[in-house]
Design a protein around this motif. Structure first.
Motif, PDB file in Angstrom:
ATOM      1  N   ILE A  40      10.614   5.285   1.324  1.00 32.81           N
ATOM      2  CA  ILE A  40      10.580   3.842   1.556  1.00 32.81           C
ATOM      3  C   ILE A  40      11.059   3.546   2.974  1.00 32.81           C
ATOM      4  CG2 ILE A  40      11.494   1.593   0.854  1.00 32.81           C
ATOM      5  CD1 ILE A  40      11.779   2.717  -1.970  1.00 32.81           C
ATOM      6  N   PRO A  41      10.227   2.847   3.762  1.00 30.95           N
ATOM      7  CA  PRO A  41      10.681   2.446   5.099  1.00 30.95           C
ATOM      8  C   PRO A  41      11.794   1.412   4.994  1.00 30.95           C
ATOM      9  CG  PRO A  41       8.319   2.079   4.842  1.00 30.95           C
ATOM     10  CD  PRO A  41       8.867   2.433   3.505  1.00 30.95           C
ATOM     11  N   MET A  52       0.843  -1.177   0.000  1.00 30.99           N
ATOM     12  CA  MET A  52       0.000   0.000   0.000  1.00 30.99           C
ATOM     13  C   MET A  52       0.891   1.245   0.000  1.00 30.99           C
ATOM     14  SD  MET A  52      -3.152   0.757   2.480  1.00 30.99           S
ATOM     15  CE  MET A  52      -3.095   2.305   3.325  1.00 30.99           C
ATOM     16  N   VAL A  53       0.451   2.249  -0.695  1.00 29.67           N
ATOM     17  CA  VAL A  53       1.165   3.516  -0.750  1.00 29.67           C
ATOM     18  C   VAL A  53       0.183   4.648  -0.475  1.00 29.67           C
ATOM     19  CG1 VAL A  53       2.907   2.709  -2.383  1.00 29.67           C
ATOM     20  CG2 VAL A  53       0.860   3.807  -3.237  1.00 29.67           C
ATOM     21  N   LYS A  54       0.723   5.747  -0.005  1.00 28.90           N
ATOM     22  CA  LYS A  54      -0.108   6.942   0.138  1.00 28.90           C
ATOM     23  C   LYS A  54       0.644   8.104  -0.473  1.00 28.90           C
ATOM     24  CE  LYS A  54       1.289   8.430   4.757  1.00 28.90           C
ATOM     25  NZ  LYS A  54       0.847   8.778   6.088  1.00 28.90           N
ATOM     26  N   THR A  55      -0.105   9.036  -0.982  1.00 31.31           N
ATOM     27  CA  THR A  55       0.459  10.226  -1.585  1.00 31.31           C
ATOM     28  C   THR A  55       0.149  11.412  -0.686  1.00 31.31           C
ATOM     29  OG1 THR A  55       0.051   9.273  -3.764  1.00 31.31           O
ATOM     30  CG2 THR A  55       0.516  11.616  -3.680  1.00 31.31           C
ATOM     31  N   THR A  56       1.164  12.208  -0.409  1.00 31.16           N
ATOM     32  CA  THR A  56       0.986  13.393   0.411  1.00 31.16           C
ATOM     33  C   THR A  56       1.680  14.575  -0.244  1.00 31.16           C
ATOM     34  OG1 THR A  56       2.938  12.846   1.745  1.00 31.16           O
ATOM     35  CG2 THR A  56       0.823  12.111   2.588  1.00 31.16           C
ATOM     36  N   GLN A  57       1.271  15.749   0.159  1.00 31.87           N
ATOM     37  CA  GLN A  57       1.891  16.990  -0.303  1.00 31.87           C
ATOM     38  C   GLN A  57       2.627  17.604   0.873  1.00 31.87           C
ATOM     39  OE1 GLN A  57       1.663  18.368  -3.483  1.00 31.87           O
ATOM     40  NE2 GLN A  57       0.634  16.476  -4.063  1.00 31.87           N
ATOM     41  N   TYR A  58       3.837  18.089   0.622  1.00 33.08           N
ATOM     42  CA  TYR A  58       4.581  18.772   1.666  1.00 33.08           C
ATOM     43  C   TYR A  58       5.540  19.763   1.031  1.00 33.08           C
ATOM     44  CZ  TYR A  58       7.365  19.784   5.746  1.00 33.08           C
ATOM     45  OH  TYR A  58       7.997  20.447   6.766  1.00 33.08           O
ATOM     46  N   ASN A  59       5.470  21.011   1.464  1.00 35.86           N
ATOM     47  CA  ASN A  59       6.411  22.036   1.002  1.00 35.86           C
ATOM     48  C   ASN A  59       6.455  22.134  -0.525  1.00 35.86           C
ATOM     49  OD1 ASN A  59       7.616  23.731   2.795  1.00 35.86           O
ATOM     50  ND2 ASN A  59       9.576  22.676   2.838  1.00 35.86           N
ATOM     51  N   GLY A  60       5.336  21.972  -1.172  1.00 37.21           N
ATOM     52  CA  GLY A  60       5.287  22.036  -2.623  1.00 37.21           C
ATOM     53  C   GLY A  60       5.755  20.780  -3.334  1.00 37.21           C
ATOM     54  N   THR A  95       5.334  16.528  -4.005  1.00 35.54           N
ATOM     55  CA  THR A  95       4.435  15.386  -3.919  1.00 35.54           C
ATOM     56  C   THR A  95       5.262  14.181  -3.518  1.00 35.54           C
ATOM     57  OG1 THR A  95       3.015  16.296  -5.641  1.00 35.54           O
ATOM     58  CG2 THR A  95       2.782  13.946  -5.168  1.00 35.54           C
ATOM     59  N   LEU A  96       4.878  13.575  -2.398  1.00 28.33           N
ATOM     60  CA  LEU A  96       5.583  12.413  -1.865  1.00 28.33           C
ATOM     61  C   LEU A  96       4.733  11.169  -2.059  1.00 28.33           C
ATOM     62  CD1 LEU A  96       6.432  14.996  -0.101  1.00 28.33           C
ATOM     63  CD2 LEU A  96       7.117  13.338   1.591  1.00 28.33           C
ATOM     64  N   ILE A  97       5.360  10.092  -2.465  1.00 29.38           N
ATOM     65  CA  ILE A  97       4.701   8.790  -2.464  1.00 29.38           C
ATOM     66  C   ILE A  97       5.390   7.986  -1.360  1.00 29.38           C
ATOM     67  CG2 ILE A  97       6.157   7.873  -4.327  1.00 29.38           C
ATOM     68  CD1 ILE A  97       3.687   6.176  -5.157  1.00 29.38           C
ATOM     69  N   GLU A  98       4.591   7.595  -0.364  1.00 26.93           N
ATOM     70  CA  GLU A  98       5.129   6.931   0.813  1.00 26.93           C
ATOM     71  C   GLU A  98       4.681   5.473   0.821  1.00 26.93           C
ATOM     72  OE1 GLU A  98       5.175   9.311   4.494  1.00 26.93           O
ATOM     73  OE2 GLU A  98       4.046  10.810   3.339  1.00 26.93           O
ATOM     74  N   LEU A 125       9.335   3.659  -9.472  1.00 22.33           N
ATOM     75  CA  LEU A 125       9.222   4.835 -10.338  1.00 22.33           C
ATOM     76  C   LEU A 125       7.884   4.869 -11.065  1.00 22.33           C
ATOM     77  CD1 LEU A 125      12.794   5.102 -11.855  1.00 22.33           C
ATOM     78  CD2 LEU A 125      11.584   6.908 -10.604  1.00 22.33           C
ATOM     79  N   SER A 126       7.411   3.722 -11.517  1.00 20.68           N
ATOM     80  CA  SER A 126       6.116   3.665 -12.194  1.00 20.68           C
ATOM     81  C   SER A 126       5.009   4.160 -11.273  1.00 20.68           C
ATOM     82  CB  SER A 126       5.803   2.235 -12.647  1.00 20.68           C
ATOM     83  OG  SER A 126       6.680   1.851 -13.663  1.00 20.68           O
ATOM     84  N   GLU A 127       5.062   3.726 -10.031  1.00 20.66           N
ATOM     85  CA  GLU A 127       4.049   4.182  -9.063  1.00 20.66           C
ATOM     86  C   GLU A 127       4.204   5.676  -8.789  1.00 20.66           C
ATOM     87  OE1 GLU A 127       2.660   1.790  -5.830  1.00 20.66           O
ATOM     88  OE2 GLU A 127       3.911   0.108  -6.493  1.00 20.66           O
ATOM     89  N   ALA A 128       5.433   6.147  -8.714  1.00 15.69           N
ATOM     90  CA  ALA A 128       5.668   7.574  -8.471  1.00 15.69           C
ATOM     91  C   ALA A 128       5.165   8.419  -9.637  1.00 15.69           C
ATOM     92  CB  ALA A 128       7.156   7.831  -8.229  1.00 15.69           C
ATOM     93  N   PHE A 129       5.451   7.976 -10.850  1.00 13.84           N
ATOM     94  CA  PHE A 129       5.003   8.719 -12.030  1.00 13.84           C
ATOM     95  C   PHE A 129       3.486   8.735 -12.133  1.00 13.84           C
ATOM     96  CE2 PHE A 129       9.218   7.677 -14.344  1.00 13.84           C
ATOM     97  CZ  PHE A 129       9.846   8.735 -13.702  1.00 13.84           C
ATOM     98  N   ALA A 130       2.836   7.665 -11.700  1.00 14.70           N
ATOM     99  CA  ALA A 130       1.373   7.575 -11.787  1.00 14.70           C
ATOM    100  C   ALA A 130       0.689   8.656 -10.956  1.00 14.70           C
ATOM    101  CB  ALA A 130       0.901   6.196 -11.348  1.00 14.70           C
ATOM    102  N   VAL A 131       1.362   9.118  -9.897  1.00 16.39           N
ATOM    103  CA  VAL A 131       0.767  10.152  -9.038  1.00 16.39           C
ATOM    104  C   VAL A 131       1.555  11.463  -9.112  1.00 16.39           C
ATOM    105  CG1 VAL A 131      -0.334   8.516  -7.472  1.00 16.39           C
ATOM    106  CG2 VAL A 131       1.987   9.312  -6.970  1.00 16.39           C
TER     107      VAL A 131
END
Length: 118
Positions: free
Chosen positions: A45-46, A1-9, A11-14, A32-38
């Protein structure tokens, strides 16, 4: 599972701490594919998600993973305690130090430290 958040302008995929181990260049491509999708520019990454070989620099996993993300101008943040690994390996210690000094990619102990550094 991933979540997308915004911080300081940014976009983070966590990525969640639960899931398959990551470490290969193929894994980096999937990330990268998941990052590009959002439209994320920062991948978080933990440490629990990384293949244990990732921290053995001779394996080449860390270098390949970082390079793949670097090639696509995507920042990588590894979140979690790697103090035992860093203490056990001078080369890993130097890699983490230099990575954090440059600041594009980061190794941080927790999410708050990550937010402070971004």
């Amino acid at each position: 599972m991933v979540k997308t958040t915004q911080y300081n302008g940014l976009t983070l995929i966590e990525f969640d701490s639960q899931g398959p181990r990551l470490g290969t260049e193929r894994d980096a491509s999937d990330v990268l594919s998941e990052a590009f999708a959002v439209d994320a520019s920062v991948v978080v990454i933990p440490v629990d998600r990384l293949d244990p070989q990732f921290f053995e620099l001779r394996s080449g996993l860390a270098g390949g993973f970082f390079q793949k993300l670097q090639n696509y101008d995507c920042r990588l943040v590894i979140v979690g305690d790697i103090s035992a690994e860093v203490t056990a390996s001078k080369s890993l210690h130097d890699f983490v130090y230099e990575t954090n000094r440059r600041g594009h990619h980061l190794f941080v102990p927790d999410r708050q430290t990550m937010l402070d550094r971004l």
